[in-house]
Design a protein around this motif. Structure first.
Motif, PDB file in Angstrom:
ATOM      1  N   ASN A 205       6.258   0.641   2.186  1.00 43.58           N
ATOM      2  CA  ASN A 205       6.505  -0.632   1.513  1.00 43.58           C
ATOM      3  C   ASN A 205       5.192  -1.370   1.311  1.00 43.58           C
ATOM      4  N   TYR A 206       4.881  -1.667   0.036  1.00 45.88           N
ATOM      5  CA  TYR A 206       3.618  -2.309  -0.304  1.00 45.88           C
ATOM      6  C   TYR A 206       3.831  -3.814  -0.524  1.00 45.88           C
ATOM      7  N   SER A 207       2.825  -4.603  -0.175  1.00 43.43           N
ATOM      8  CA  SER A 207       2.930  -6.054  -0.310  1.00 43.43           C
ATOM      9  C   SER A 207       1.773  -6.578  -1.148  1.00 43.43           C
ATOM     10  N   PRO A 208       1.993  -6.790  -2.459  1.00 47.50           N
ATOM     11  CA  PRO A 208       0.948  -7.405  -3.289  1.00 47.50           C
ATOM     12  C   PRO A 208       0.683  -8.838  -2.831  1.00 47.50           C
ATOM     13  N   PRO A 209      -0.460  -9.386  -3.168  1.00 49.46           N
ATOM     14  CA  PRO A 209      -0.743 -10.775  -2.811  1.00 49.46           C
ATOM     15  C   PRO A 209       0.321 -11.729  -3.350  1.00 49.46           C
ATOM     16  N   GLU A 210       0.592 -12.774  -2.616  1.00 48.09           N
ATOM     17  CA  GLU A 210       1.578 -13.775  -3.024  1.00 48.09           C
ATOM     18  C   GLU A 210       1.173 -14.400  -4.356  1.00 48.09           C
ATOM     19  N   GLY A 211       2.197 -14.682  -5.158  1.00 44.97           N
ATOM     20  CA  GLY A 211       1.966 -15.405  -6.406  1.00 44.97           C
ATOM     21  C   GLY A 211       1.470 -14.553  -7.555  1.00 44.97           C
ATOM     22  N   LYS A 212       1.436 -13.242  -7.397  1.00 44.60           N
ATOM     23  CA  LYS A 212       0.970 -12.352  -8.455  1.00 44.60           C
ATOM     24  C   LYS A 212       2.168 -11.726  -9.175  1.00 44.60           C
ATOM     25  N   ASP A 213       2.168 -11.795 -10.495  1.00 46.36           N
ATOM     26  CA  ASP A 213       3.216 -11.158 -11.299  1.00 46.36           C
ATOM     27  C   ASP A 213       2.847  -9.692 -11.539  1.00 46.36           C
ATOM     28  N   VAL A 214       3.657  -8.768 -11.015  1.00 42.86           N
ATOM     29  CA  VAL A 214       3.352  -7.333 -11.116  1.00 42.86           C
ATOM     30  C   VAL A 214       3.909  -6.800 -12.433  1.00 42.86           C
ATOM     31  N   GLU A 215       3.027  -6.694 -13.422  1.00 42.93           N
ATOM     32  CA  GLU A 215       3.431  -6.159 -14.722  1.00 42.93           C
ATOM     33  C   GLU A 215       3.316  -4.639 -14.759  1.00 42.93           C
ATOM     34  N   TRP A 216       2.270  -4.088 -14.110  1.00 43.48           N
ATOM     35  CA  TRP A 216       2.042  -2.656 -14.063  1.00 43.48           C
ATOM     36  C   TRP A 216       1.990  -2.194 -12.613  1.00 43.48           C
ATOM     37  N   PHE A 217       2.510  -1.001 -12.354  1.00 45.01           N
ATOM     38  CA  PHE A 217       2.506  -0.422 -11.010  1.00 45.01           C
ATOM     39  C   PHE A 217       2.125   1.043 -11.151  1.00 45.01           C
ATOM     40  N   TYR A 218       0.994   1.414 -10.537  1.00 41.89           N
ATOM     41  CA  TYR A 218       0.429   2.763 -10.671  1.00 41.89           C
ATOM     42  C   TYR A 218       0.382   3.441  -9.304  1.00 41.89           C
ATOM     43  N   GLY A 219       0.662   4.752  -9.267  1.00 52.10           N
ATOM     44  CA  GLY A 219       0.573   5.490  -8.009  1.00 52.10           C
ATOM     45  C   GLY A 219       0.378   6.969  -8.235  1.00 52.10           C
ATOM     46  N   GLU A 220      -0.007   7.681  -7.156  1.00 56.80           N
ATOM     47  CA  GLU A 220      -0.238   9.121  -7.214  1.00 56.80           C
ATOM     48  C   GLU A 220       0.478   9.825  -6.067  1.00 56.80           C
ATOM     49  N   ILE A 221       0.842  11.079  -6.302  1.00 59.69           N
ATOM     50  CA  ILE A 221       1.496  11.917  -5.292  1.00 59.69           C
ATOM     51  C   ILE A 221       0.809  13.274  -5.254  1.00 59.69           C
ATOM     52  N   LYS A 222       0.589  13.762  -4.032  1.00 60.27           N
ATOM     53  CA  LYS A 222       0.135  15.135  -3.836  1.00 60.27           C
ATOM     54  C   LYS A 222       1.007  15.773  -2.770  1.00 60.27           C
ATOM     55  N   VAL A 223       1.661  16.871  -3.104  1.00 61.87           N
ATOM     56  CA  VAL A 223       2.509  17.599  -2.163  1.00 61.87           C
ATOM     57  C   VAL A 223       1.728  18.802  -1.658  1.00 61.87           C
ATOM     58  N   PRO A 224       1.497  18.910  -0.354  1.00 61.63           N
ATOM     59  CA  PRO A 224       0.748  20.068   0.161  1.00 61.63           C
ATOM     60  C   PRO A 224       1.470  21.378  -0.158  1.00 61.63           C
ATOM     61  N   GLU A 225       0.694  22.437  -0.303  1.00 58.79           N
ATOM     62  CA  GLU A 225       1.294  23.745  -0.564  1.00 58.79           C
ATOM     63  C   GLU A 225       2.238  24.120   0.585  1.00 58.79           C
ATOM     64  N   GLY A 226       3.412  24.594   0.222  1.00 60.22           N
ATOM     65  CA  GLY A 226       4.420  24.969   1.201  1.00 60.22           C
ATOM     66  C   GLY A 226       5.364  23.846   1.579  1.00 60.22           C
ATOM     67  N   GLN A 227       5.056  22.609   1.160  1.00 67.37           N
ATOM     68  CA  GLN A 227       5.911  21.475   1.501  1.00 67.37           C
ATOM     69  C   GLN A 227       6.865  21.086   0.368  1.00 67.37           C
ATOM     70  N   ASP A 228       6.831  21.818  -0.714  1.00 71.49           N
ATOM     71  CA  ASP A 228       7.712  21.545  -1.849  1.00 71.49           C
ATOM     72  C   ASP A 228       9.044  22.252  -1.647  1.00 71.49           C
ATOM     73  N   LYS A 229       9.759  21.844  -0.604  1.00 70.74           N
ATOM     74  CA  LYS A 229      11.036  22.475  -0.259  1.00 70.74           C
ATOM     75  C   LYS A 229      12.124  22.073  -1.267  1.00 70.74           C
ATOM     76  N   LEU A 230      13.077  22.960  -1.464  1.00 72.31           N
ATOM     77  CA  LEU A 230      14.231  22.638  -2.308  1.00 72.31           C
ATOM     78  C   LEU A 230      14.914  21.375  -1.782  1.00 72.31           C
ATOM     79  N   GLY A 231      15.409  20.566  -2.703  1.00 70.44           N
ATOM     80  CA  GLY A 231      16.151  19.377  -2.308  1.00 70.44           C
ATOM     81  C   GLY A 231      15.279  18.261  -1.780  1.00 70.44           C
ATOM     82  N   THR A 232      14.062  18.118  -2.328  1.00 69.50           N
ATOM     83  CA  THR A 232      13.173  17.054  -1.883  1.00 69.50           C
ATOM     84  C   THR A 232      12.804  16.160  -3.055  1.00 69.50           C
ATOM     85  N   TYR A 233      12.809  14.849  -2.816  1.00 75.56           N
ATOM     86  CA  TYR A 233      12.396  13.854  -3.803  1.00 75.56           C
ATOM     87  C   TYR A 233      11.158  13.145  -3.260  1.00 75.56           C
ATOM     88  N   PHE A 234      10.058  13.254  -3.996  1.00 82.06           N
ATOM     89  CA  PHE A 234       8.829  12.537  -3.694  1.00 82.06           C
ATOM     90  C   PHE A 234       8.740  11.384  -4.700  1.00 82.06           C
TER      91      PHE A 234
END
Length: 419
Positions: free
Chosen positions: A168-197
């Motif tokens: 859970n991320y907490s942007p500074p108070e009083g800021k209007d979040v118009e854009w939200f950017y993020g990245e994901i890296k799944v280690p090799e072997g951890q991409d099991k069936l039935g997983t949501y990243f």
């Protein structure tokens, strides 16, 4: 339907079920909490009847528990078969071959006694050896008795998914979040069936990637309707429904129910473990509505792809309650450890200011809060946050823990497609 978020209704019902914790007398591990290892093939684990249709000896049938105390423990099996059979039962290095007689009713079969030398996770394994009928055994439960059962933890419910875990991320108070950017890296072997990243979640929806089958993976973006209908979208008034405004080429979009209701979109894309993927959300409030648009960066094409754009009614604000999560949505392989890295999250305000999000508070779901599963965690390493679940390993985080990663100090370089 394939899981695309939190199964709110069912999780809520299960969270209210009694928690099985033994202080005295035998602990009973229900048959419906077993797992077939390496896969549920040639055996079924029924939510009603436990282990049934066990015809293939290629799998072991495993039960898991956590002992809070060392000490002796006696193991018995509640089972029946349609013909005389033999199975091998193992626990804590001790094993015994037992006979299961032909019978219509379950009987209790004493198996073995062992001493658990220390607290921790343990596995009861059943292996089919011989059978004269169609099945090795139908297993209703495993019972454990002795000093080691004091405060023993196990899953008493047929909900065999592992705990979902969140950042859970907490942007500074009083800021209007118009854009939200993020990245994901799944280690090799951890991409099991039935997983949501899931990379970019907020108060109204979520955006990430799934492993849906051995041959299919998806980029998924969904937005909830207004109101509190838990299951049937047909019951949601039109004025409360999310509306699809646009979608990218080859993207599938439709309504969904069963976990709240709303608008769902996905793009079938063969993302790969070991690669880093980029996600971008945009919010445009207009009166009492907000338009939410999701973009995914396709590294092979070196460009951003529109996934979908939805209008959310009875909203009219920018994004809040920002989060990421890792979820196991498959019952059959809820014993398999899985891990993902989440990092380089930024917001861009309505005033055009980029702000890097370097702190995250850990939380988990009803399965963890009820202590049905204890194997989950998160933290910060290799410059990113990480989340993991399943595997029957000791937790390395608790709800409320705050993690911090090093600031990269480089705002995302984004050139969106023009339409």
């Amino acid at each position: 339907m394939i899981r695309s978020g939190y199964s709110l209704m069912l999780l809520g019902l299960l969270a209210g079920a009694p928690i099985a914790r033994a202080q005295q007398g035998p602990v009973v591990l229900p048959g419906f909490t077993a797992y077939a290892v390496p896969e549920e093939k040639g055996v079924d684990v029924s939510a009603r009847n436990g282990v049934v249709k066990w015809t293939d000896s290629a799998n072991t049938v495993n039960f898991y528990f956590h002992a809070a105390h060392a000490g002796p423990v006696k193991l018995a099996l509640q089972a029946k078969s349609d013909g005389p059979s033999k199975i091998k039962v193992s626990l804590n290095g001790a094993e015994k071959i037992v006979s299961v007689d032909n019978a219509n009713a379950y009987s209790e079969i004493p198996v073995l006694q062992t001493r658990l030398k220390k607290p921790g996770f343990y596995t009861v394994s059943l292996k089919g050896l011989e059978k004269q009928g169609a099945v090795y055994a139908d297993v209703k439960s495993i019972s454990l008795e002795g000093a080691a059962t004091k405060d023993m933890q196990f899953n008493p419910k047929p909900w065999r998914r592992s705990a979902s875990v969140h950042l859970n991320y907490s942007p500074p108070e009083g800021k209007d979040v118009e854009w939200f950017y993020g990245e994901i890296k799944v280690p090799e072997g951890q991409d099991k069936l039935g997983t949501y990243f899931m990379s970019c979640g907020w108060h109204r929806g979520y955006f990430g990637m799934q492993v849906n089958s051995p041959t299919e993976r998806r980029i998924i973006f969904s937005v909830w309707d207004s109101g509190k209908e838990p299951d049937d979208r047909a019951k949601v008034r039109y004025e409360d429904q999310v509306t699809l405004l646009a979608k990218g080429d080859s993207v599938v979009a439709h309504g969904f129910g069963g976990e709240g209701t709303g608008g769902h979109s996905h793009w079938v894309y063969n993302w790969k473990a070991g690669e880093t993927y980029r996600f971008l959300m945009h919010a445009v409030p207009a009166g009492v509505n907000t338009q939410y648009t999701a973009y995914f960066y396709v590294p092979e094409h070196k460009e951003w792809k529109l996934i979908a754009s939805f209008r959310a009614p009875k909203d009219g604000k920018y994004m809040s309650r920002l989060y990421s999560f890792l979820e196991n949505f498959s019952f059959e392989n809820g014993f398999l450890y899985r891990k993902g890295y989440f990092g380089n999250h930024w917001i861009k305000t309505s005033a055009g200011e980029w702000i890097e999000l370097t702190k995250a508070r850990f939380s988990n779901d009803a399965t963890a809060r009820a202590k049905d599963r204890l194997d989950f965690g998160g933290g910060s390493e290799n410059g990113m946050f990480y989340l993991w679940t399943a595997g029957f390993l000791p937790a390395d985080a608790k709800a409320g823990d705050v993690f911090e990663r090093p600031a990269l100090g480089r705002q995302p370089d984004i050139e969106l497609p023009k339409f």
